[in-house]
Write a protein that holds these residues in place. Structure first.
Motif, PDB file in Angstrom:
ATOM      1  N   SER A 260      -4.256 -14.988   1.635  1.00 27.65           N
ATOM      2  CA  SER A 260      -3.306 -14.039   1.044  1.00 27.65           C
ATOM      3  C   SER A 260      -3.988 -12.721   0.701  1.00 27.65           C
ATOM      4  N   ARG A 261      -5.205 -12.800   0.144  1.00 21.52           N
ATOM      5  CA  ARG A 261      -5.925 -11.569  -0.206  1.00 21.52           C
ATOM      6  C   ARG A 261      -6.284 -10.773   1.041  1.00 21.52           C
ATOM      7  N   GLU A 263      -4.655 -10.747   3.953  1.00 20.63           N
ATOM      8  CA  GLU A 263      -3.432 -10.118   4.456  1.00 20.63           C
ATOM      9  C   GLU A 263      -3.040  -8.931   3.578  1.00 20.63           C
ATOM     10  N   ARG A 264      -3.231  -9.073   2.280  1.00 15.78           N
ATOM     11  CA  ARG A 264      -2.905  -7.980   1.360  1.00 15.78           C
ATOM     12  C   ARG A 264      -3.825  -6.783   1.595  1.00 15.78           C
ATOM     13  N   THR A 265      -5.095  -7.041   1.894  1.00 13.21           N
ATOM     14  CA  THR A 265      -6.034  -5.960   2.184  1.00 13.21           C
ATOM     15  C   THR A 265      -5.579  -5.157   3.388  1.00 13.21           C
ATOM     16  N   ILE A 268      -2.162  -3.210   2.382  1.00  9.26           N
ATOM     17  CA  ILE A 268      -2.235  -2.128   1.398  1.00  9.26           C
ATOM     18  C   ILE A 268      -3.374  -1.157   1.706  1.00  9.26           C
ATOM     19  N   SER A 292       4.975 -12.859   0.008  1.00 10.48           N
ATOM     20  CA  SER A 292       5.118 -11.858   1.068  1.00 10.48           C
ATOM     21  C   SER A 292       6.238 -10.878   0.744  1.00 10.48           C
ATOM     22  N   LEU A 295       5.216  -8.379  -1.726  1.00 13.65           N
ATOM     23  CA  LEU A 295       4.329  -7.396  -1.119  1.00 13.65           C
ATOM     24  C   LEU A 295       5.106  -6.377  -0.290  1.00 13.65           C
ATOM     25  N   SER A 297       6.571  -7.271   2.635  1.00 13.17           N
ATOM     26  CA  SER A 297       6.475  -7.653   4.043  1.00 13.17           C
ATOM     27  C   SER A 297       7.780  -8.294   4.497  1.00 13.17           C
TER      28      SER A 297
END
Length: 325
Positions: A260-261, A263-265, A268, A292, A295, A297
């Motif tokens: 998750s981190r 994908e977030r990197t 964002i 998601s 976020l 997405s």
């Protein structure tokens, strides 16, 4: 040492210039905020260009150092959960006809550093879109029509958008579905990255304490575990070493945080759109979908696949079946 208000990446990264360059800024920060130097102070457009050029040199040097660090040292920058150097190498599947690269890292690994590793050591070109596939990790049966829709849709999206695909990496459920779809359409150049829990992987003893070797994966031989097999059609595997990694019963799900981190990197920090593709699934899939959505997405639902996917589709349509993707 004063900070210089610079345009573009130099300003974003907050680089500090030398005092010599700081004496020639086109805008300098003071207690009252950014101030434009006066012409009486000896300022000229030539000084402005020189300061910008020196700032660009600082950025370029930083980038080259980062590239050299990850390209040269790569895996040895990372550690396992026990503090030892990360295990890494390549996996040979199907008698050597399929090769995948792997690394075993701690679940506390920096997602930003991991993203640099993917691009600079594994040399994966930055994607235009990241397709994150989630859903049932157990046996998954789709109708022939849904199977064709999924295979054709995923293959077309991956081929046309310069995409990466993230899955759970194992040879079951939606992960197997993704790998076989890529193989069926011959998309060997599309990065399919598995993020799997180290403690649940079959044959992990053979992968432990390896530093660059090629390991032949033969799941059919005597004594090999029958669960947690890695899918042979993934191009890369990130094996997440968590505190409970020694127990298969509790290892499943320990990789979700790092995935998750990461994908977030990309979503964002790197501005890469992330699309969540949902096929069947249970409560864990619902949690992933909520994260998601928060976020920002988009979610792509295979509505008639059952489980969480069908439940989400019914909720979004006011209780009626979604009837498709």
């Amino acid at each position: 040492m004063p900070y210089i208000d610079l345009p573009g990446s130099a300003m974003k990264r907050g680089f500090r210039l030398s005092r010599a360059a700081a004496n020639r800024p086109y805008r300098e920060w003071t207690d009252e905020g950014p101030q434009q130097p006066s012409m009486d102070a000896g300022y000229s457009p030539v000084d402005d260009k020189r300061a910008k050029r020196e700032a660009a040199i600082v950025v370029q040097r930083w980038y080259r150092r980062q590239l050299l660090k990850f390209a040269t040292f790569g895996p040895v920058i990372f550690t396992r959960r026990d503090g030892k150097l990360a295990d890494f190498g390549s996996l040979s599947f199907l008698g050597g006809t399929r090769i995948a690269y792997y690394i075993r890292i701690s679940d506390t690994t920096s997602s930003a550093m991991l993203s640099h590793f993917l691009e600079k050591y594994w040399r994966l070109p930055r994607p235009d879109v990241l397709i994150s596939v989630t859903g049932s990790a157990a046996s998954l049966q789709l109708t022939s029509q849904l199977q064709r829709v999924f295979d054709r849709g995923l293959a077309s999206a991956a081929a046309m958008t310069n995409a990466w695909i993230f899955t759970g990496g194992t040879d079951s459920g939606v992960m197997k579905l993704v790998g076989e779809a890529m193989h069926k359409y011959g998309l060997v150049d599309v990065p399919v990255v598995g993020v799997a829990p180290w403690g649940a992987i079959a044959g992990r003893k053979e992968l432990s304490d390896k530093k660059g070797q090629t390991i032949e994966v033969m799941y059919g031989k005597t004594g090999m575990d029958t669960v947690g097999r890695l899918n042979p059609y993934h191009t890369h595997q990130i094996l997440v070493d968590a505190p409970d990694g020694g127990s298969e019963a509790t290892a499943w799900g320990s990789e979700i945080g790092l995935r998750s981190r990461l994908e977030r990197t990309y979503a964002i920090s790197k501005g890469v759109p992330v699309v969540q593709l949902v096929i069947q699934g249970g409560l864990g899939t619902l949690d992933t979908c909520i994260a998601s959505a928060e976020l920002g997405s988009p979610l792509l639902i295979l509505a008639d696949s059952g489980g969480a996917a069908t439940a989400i589709a019914q909720f979004c349509t006011g209780g009626e079946s979604g009837g498709g993707v």
